[in-house]
Design a protein around this motif. Structure first.
Motif, short mmCIF file in Angstrom:
data_model
loop_
_atom_site.label_atom_id
_atom_site.label_comp_id
_atom_site.label_asym_id
_atom_site.label_seq_id
_atom_site.Cartn_x
_atom_site.Cartn_y
_atom_site.Cartn_z
N THR A 197 44.08 40.60 43.63
CA THR A 197 43.19 39.47 43.32
C THR A 197 43.70 38.19 43.99
OG1 THR A 197 42.57 40.48 41.22
CG2 THR A 197 42.16 38.13 41.46
N ASP A 198 45.00 37.94 43.93
CA ASP A 198 45.56 36.75 44.58
C ASP A 198 45.37 36.81 46.09
OD1 ASP A 198 46.33 35.73 42.17
OD2 ASP A 198 48.38 36.51 42.27
N TYR A 199 45.58 37.96 46.67
CA TYR A 199 45.44 38.08 48.12
C TYR A 199 44.00 37.79 48.55
CZ TYR A 199 45.01 40.35 52.68
OH TYR A 199 44.73 40.62 53.99
N LEU A 200 43.04 38.37 47.86
CA LEU A 200 41.64 38.14 48.23
C LEU A 200 41.23 36.70 47.96
CD1 LEU A 200 40.03 41.47 46.94
CD2 LEU A 200 40.68 40.85 49.28
N THR A 201 41.78 36.12 46.87
CA THR A 201 41.45 34.72 46.59
C THR A 201 41.99 33.79 47.67
OG1 THR A 201 41.50 35.21 44.22
CG2 THR A 201 41.62 32.90 44.85
N LEU A 214 47.62 25.70 46.72
CA LEU A 214 46.96 26.98 46.43
C LEU A 214 47.89 27.93 45.70
CD1 LEU A 214 44.51 28.82 46.77
CD2 LEU A 214 45.36 29.44 49.04
N PHE A 215 49.14 27.98 46.11
CA PHE A 215 50.12 28.85 45.45
C PHE A 215 50.34 28.43 44.00
CE2 PHE A 215 54.49 29.90 44.26
CZ PHE A 215 54.51 31.27 44.49
N ALA A 216 50.51 27.14 43.76
CA ALA A 216 50.73 26.66 42.40
C ALA A 216 49.52 26.91 41.53
CB ALA A 216 51.08 25.17 42.42
N GLY A 217 48.33 26.69 42.08
CA GLY A 217 47.13 26.94 41.29
C GLY A 217 46.97 28.41 40.93
N GLN A 218 47.30 29.28 41.87
CA GLN A 218 47.20 30.71 41.57
C GLN A 218 48.23 31.14 40.54
OE1 GLN A 218 47.36 32.58 45.50
NE2 GLN A 218 45.22 33.20 45.22
N THR A 220 45.56 37.35 28.23
CA THR A 220 44.49 38.05 27.50
C THR A 220 43.99 39.29 28.22
OG1 THR A 220 42.89 36.56 28.55
CG2 THR A 220 43.71 35.95 26.35
N HIS A 221 44.47 39.59 29.43
CA HIS A 221 43.99 40.74 30.19
C HIS A 221 45.19 41.50 30.77
CE1 HIS A 221 40.64 37.87 30.11
NE2 HIS A 221 39.83 38.92 30.24
N PRO A 222 45.13 42.82 30.76
CA PRO A 222 46.25 43.59 31.33
C PRO A 222 46.23 43.65 32.85
CG PRO A 222 44.59 45.09 30.47
CD PRO A 222 44.13 43.70 30.13
N HIS A 223 45.07 43.45 33.49
CA HIS A 223 44.93 43.54 34.94
C HIS A 223 44.06 42.39 35.42
CE1 HIS A 223 46.28 47.61 34.11
NE2 HIS A 223 45.18 47.83 33.40
N GLY A 224 44.18 42.14 36.74
CA GLY A 224 43.26 41.20 37.36
C GLY A 224 41.88 41.82 37.50
N PRO A 225 40.87 41.00 37.78
CA PRO A 225 39.51 41.55 37.88
C PRO A 225 39.34 42.56 39.01
CG PRO A 225 39.60 39.24 38.56
CD PRO A 225 40.91 39.55 37.95
N VAL A 226 39.95 42.30 40.17
CA VAL A 226 39.82 43.25 41.27
C VAL A 226 40.62 44.53 40.95
CG1 VAL A 226 40.14 43.58 43.75
CG2 VAL A 226 39.52 41.33 42.86
#
Length: 559
Positions: A4-8, A40-44, A54-60
């Motif tokens: 997810t971070d890579y695609l973002t 961008l890195f800090a925001g991610q 609240t989630h075990p995985h990222g959306p992608v």
């Protein structure tokens, strides 16, 4: 969250620097680009921390798991109270550095191992300095020939998984068990292997599957699930990795158990080596079956099954060498199977080994390597330890069983006090075939006087003599002996018994190696009658024998 971070990052940079967005490429100064990357890195980082609460995985990652597994994975983590309960359980299980004020000395004076299980959490606290063992079971790719499974690693792991860990390790120390079945990534196997090798206590590594070779570099690999001939370098486990990781452990605490089948690319390399590359600090036991043998389907392999049976049936846990030799003697191994350790390795590795229970060095065993005391010949009311018919040098390994009280009393022949089979095997593998044959024939005569001509013990010695003749290159005598042993066993056993089928396979193999036309014609009819009496044998074997015998009858003798 990595995908997810890579695609973002890619999407944001496309919108900022390309013509699809702000088109800042070539116009933004280097300091501005660096500041944009840091922002961008800090925001991610902040967004990932907030999301993973609240989630075990990222959306992608969630979408990728759903597509790959064909099932909808869990979207959100448990509620806040459940997570806090698990964390409290972990904190309660963690050992305290100092006893709390006012606590009772008896409660905090000595911490004992205890297990905590709450909300799926399971862990154990071990005292400082306490030893811990490990059992690592690795199932590689199944060995298949003509759609028939020769070695089924998953079935072998399932059978070993129900054996108590204390019996596998021959130790009562706390232990962990890791089963790797269906793994496709060799780096994951390496990670588990390193974790197991770092264990301070005893270690057992079991390997089952197909042994292959990297044709480009000529190195042996254990094929993992999905390994093909072109992907060996990327999807198989290099054999040298095992030696590297286990070589760092202290001697005497590591055991490697093998039940493998070599493919057509790896078998010539094994024949050239005469063995597998050794692990200096580990004991290696097992078998490597040649390519082209008829397997037993999706069932537990013969060697592993008998290894487990011998472990369960023995009143006391035998030593690893004794357990291995008993399993080899009882299993009907295919002709040409490679038995580990070889006679040369056994001679080189003789010496005291540390005791797994105490860590102290043991003296030399009085009975020769951990075998139970006995006279080398089982009583008449027991089944004989059949040597693997037609197996490679090393198959006729010593097996000794404890003699029952009173067995053989009143017989006027003095029984041999030491099992002569290790001596016979050492003579045969060193090239002294005549001495080995004479010693085996003398032992056969003694057993004949003890138990009778048709006893299982005499048949076993006939098979040993047949294997010695095969090693010496006397295929005429080997064919006659194997055929006679098969007929004798067929008179007292069912046609589908493994010993009967193995004797027939050994006779057929030696007959096909017979170059003397007259001798082959003489031994052919008796062999064909034996093969016809075995309906469970592969019918191609009978057709092969009939065609060769017919061809020999129509071919003039060139002598």
């Amino acid at each position: 969250m990595t995908l997810t971070d890579y695609l973002t990052q890619s999407l944001v940079c496309v919108l900022l620097f390309t013509g699809y967005g702000a088109a800042l490429v070539g116009r933004a100064s280097p300091p501005l680009v660096a500041c944009t990357a840091l922002a961008l890195f800090a925001g991610q980082a902040l967004a990932c921390r907030w999301w993973l609460r609240t989630h075990p995985h990222g959306p992608v990652e969630w979408l990728l798991r759903a597509v790959t597994n064909g099932a909808r994975p869990r979207w959100r983590e448990p509620a806040g109270p459940a997570r806090r309960a698990v964390r409290r359980a972990v904190r309660r299980a963690a050992p305290s550095r100092s006893p709390p004020t006012g606590s009772r000395p008896g409660r905090w004076g000595r911490r004992t191992p205890r297990a905590v299980s709450e909300y799926g959490l399971s862990m154990q606290i071990i005292e400082p300095g306490q030893q811990r063992g490990h059992v690592l079971l690795i199932a590689g790719d199944a060995a298949v020939r003509r759609r028939v499974v020769q070695v089924a690693p998953s079935a072998n792991l399932a059978a070993l998984g129900v054996v108590p860990v204390a019996a596998l390790l021959n130790s009562e120390v706390p232990s962990d068990t890791t089963c790797l079945d269906g793994v496709r990534d060799p780096n994951m196997v390496l990670m588990r292997l390193r974790t197991a090798a770092a264990t301070p206590g005893p270690l057992l590594v079991y390997l089952s599957g197909r042994l292959t070779v990297d044709r480009r570099r000529g190195r042996l690999h254990l094929a993992l699930a999905g390994t093909t001939s072109v992907s060996v370098r990327y999807t198989a486990l290099p054999w040298e990795w095992l030696g590297t990781e286990l070589g760092r452990r202290p001697p005497g605490l590591s055991t490697v158990l093998l039940d493998l089948a070599a493919d057509k690319a790896a078998w010539p390399l094994l024949q050239e080596y005469g063995s597998l590359p050794a692990f200096p600090s580990a004991e290696v036991y097992g078998v490597v079956s040649p390519p082209g043998f008829a397997g037993g389907g999706n069932t537990v392999s013969s060697y592993t099954r008998h290894w487990i049976d011998q472990l369960r049936s023995s009143p006391t846990r035998p030593a690893n060498l004794a357990l291995h030799t008993l399993a080899v003697g009882a299993a009907a191994l295919p002709p040409g199977a490679l038995i580990l350790p070889t006679a040369r390795e056994l001679g080189a590795s003789a010496g005291p080994a540390p005791d797994r229970r105490t860590g102290a060095a043991e003296g030399p065993a009085e009975d020769g390597g951990g075998f139970p005391p006995g006279d080398g010949f089982p009583p008449g009311d027991r089944a004989a330890d059949a040597t693997a018919p037609g197996a490679a040098p090393g198959a006729a390994v010593a097996t000794r069983r404890q003699r029952e009280p009173g067995a053989g009393e009143g017989v006027g022949v003095t029984a041999v006090q030491d099992d002569p089979r290790p001596r016979i095997h050492a003579l045969a593998t060193s090239g002294r075939h005549r001495e080995a044959a004479e010693l085996a024939q003398t032992c056969e005569q003694q057993v004949l006087e003890l138990y009778g001509f048709t006893s299982p013990q005499v048949t076993q010695w006939v098979e040993i003599r047949a294997d010695l003749a095969r090693i010496a290159g006397d295929f005429r005598l080997a064919t006659q002996l194997w055929t006679g042993a098969g007929r004798t066993r067929l008179a007292f056993q069912t046609p589908d018994a493994p010993e009967v089928r193995a004797a027939a396979a050994g006779a057929l193999y030696c007959w096909t190696q017979l170059k003397d036309q007259a001798a082959a014609i003489e031994a052919g009819p008796e062999l064909i009658r034996l093969l016809r009496a075995l309906p469970s044998l592969d019918p191609r074997h009978l057709r092969l024998a009939q065609q060769r015998l017919e061809l020999l009858h129509h071919t003039p003798d060139r002598r």
